[in-house]
Write an enzyme that holds these catalytic residues in place. Structure first.
Site, PDB file in Angstrom:
ATOM      1  N   ARG A  69       7.523  -5.448   3.070  1.00  0.00           N
ATOM      2  CA  ARG A  69       6.230  -6.077   2.795  1.00  0.00           C
ATOM      3  C   ARG A  69       5.999  -6.066   1.288  1.00  0.00           C
ATOM      4  NH1 ARG A  69       0.155  -4.606   4.976  1.00  0.00           N
ATOM      5  NH2 ARG A  69       0.527  -2.608   3.930  1.00  0.00           N
ATOM      6  N   ASP A  86      -6.898  -4.131   8.037  1.00  0.00           N
ATOM      7  CA  ASP A  86      -7.193  -5.251   7.143  1.00  0.00           C
ATOM      8  C   ASP A  86      -8.013  -6.322   7.843  1.00  0.00           C
ATOM      9  OD1 ASP A  86      -5.867  -4.406   4.766  1.00  0.00           O
ATOM     10  OD2 ASP A  86      -3.955  -4.920   5.649  1.00  0.00           O
ATOM     11  N   GLU A  93      -5.009 -11.769   7.910  1.00  0.00           N
ATOM     12  CA  GLU A  93      -5.940 -10.680   7.607  1.00  0.00           C
ATOM     13  C   GLU A  93      -7.273 -11.145   7.033  1.00  0.00           C
ATOM     14  OE1 GLU A  93      -4.468  -8.074   4.447  1.00  0.00           O
ATOM     15  OE2 GLU A  93      -2.810  -9.438   4.098  1.00  0.00           O
ATOM     16  N   ASP A 118      17.475  -9.900  -2.678  1.00  0.00           N
ATOM     17  CA  ASP A 118      18.730  -9.596  -3.357  1.00  0.00           C
ATOM     18  C   ASP A 118      19.167  -8.155  -3.110  1.00  0.00           C
ATOM     19  OD1 ASP A 118      18.843 -12.155  -4.336  1.00  0.00           O
ATOM     20  OD2 ASP A 118      18.465 -11.626  -6.432  1.00  0.00           O
ATOM     21  N   HIS A 141       0.846  -1.197   0.000  1.00  0.00           N
ATOM     22  CA  HIS A 141       0.000   0.000   0.000  1.00  0.00           C
ATOM     23  C   HIS A 141       0.880   1.244   0.000  1.00  0.00           C
ATOM     24  CE1 HIS A 141      -3.683  -2.226   0.392  1.00  0.00           C
ATOM     25  NE2 HIS A 141      -3.226  -2.879   1.443  1.00  0.00           N
TER      26      HIS A 141
END
Length: 254
Positions: free
Chosen positions: A69, A174, A148, A83, A44
């Site tokens: 996230r 959520d 969630e 990475d 988000h």
């Protein structure tokens, strides 16, 4: 590389800040504020690998451990984030043990998982420390699974039982929306769900995590057993600070 998994597994209380502005400058400010971890959000937030890299570079000079996230539980996104130097991954929408097992596999090199092996990447100092990084990554990368949905609440004990899952994490907006409990912390049913998640995590030797809208709620969730505790996001903290300053300016005119 910096890691926090051993502290989380020992269920030490560790505090973090949610970063949603996709800004290296803001990331640098957050990283230097003294928190244990920082969550770089690309679900988000207007984030991408191009914005994630400078945030990770900005965080490198400070002790705060960067967790990313992802926008989805995705093998390619996970590979990119790791990475680039993420110390842990938060996977959204983990509804059952099968999805948790798949998410964990994205974090691990073969034969334990399916993470692609790129040696000359930032996480391994561009190949100079690949052997050491690969050994540490298998043991130290943090796996955070976001709970969630109603299914995830029902299956949280099975999710917690998956090897490689370190944290069951709640983002209240959520979870509250999916449970049709918009008042969240004011609703006893929501608080009961939080207790159940914390108990499931503790029952399998895992940590419970949560994002708080205000630090005032920290004592209540710590009592339930939550130890991986975040505040923010940075955008909301900035908006609130600006509003508070403006109110103070108006008040000074009286």
């Amino acid at each position: 590389m910096k890691y926090i998994r051993s502290r989380v597994q020992n269920r030490e209380t560790v505090y973090g800040v949610w970063c949603s502005l996709a800004s290296s400058i803001c990331g640098e400010i957050v990283a230097g504020a003294g928190y244990d971890w920082m969550l770089l959000d690309v679900e988000h937030a207007p984030g991408s690998p191009a914005t994630l890299l400078p945030q990770l570079q900005a965080a490198a000079a400070f002790p705060a451990v960067p967790v990313v996230r992802l926008p989805m539980s995705d093998r390619v996104w996970c590979k990119w984030a790791l990475d680039l130097g993420a110390s842990g991954i938060m996977f959204p929408n983990i509804d059952n043990a099968a999805r948790a097992e798949e998410a964990v596999s994205f974090m691990q090199y073969p034969p334990c998982g399916v993470r692609g092996v790129g040696q000359a990447v930032r996480a391994s100092d561009y190949g100079r420390e690949f052997r050491r990084y690969a050994a540490c990554a298998q043991r130290q990368l943090l796996g955070v699974m976001q709970i969630e949905s109603p299914e995830a609440v029902e299956q949280c004990a099975a999710i917690a039982a998956v090897q490689g899952v370190d944290v069951l994490f709640v983002e209240p907006a959520d979870l509250g929306a999916s449970l049709e409990l918009p008042e969240t912390f004011a609703d006893p049913r929501f608080m009961a769900a939080l207790r159940g998640i914390a108990e499931a995590a503790r029952g399998h030797g895992k940590a419970a995590g949560i994002l708080l809208p205000t630090p005032d709620l920290a004592p209540a969730v710590r009592e339930m057993g939550y130890t991986f505790i975040g505040v923010g996001p940075d955008a909301a903290l900035l908006a609130q600070a600006l509003a508070d300053n403006l109110k103070s300016l108006w008040a000074s005119e009286k």
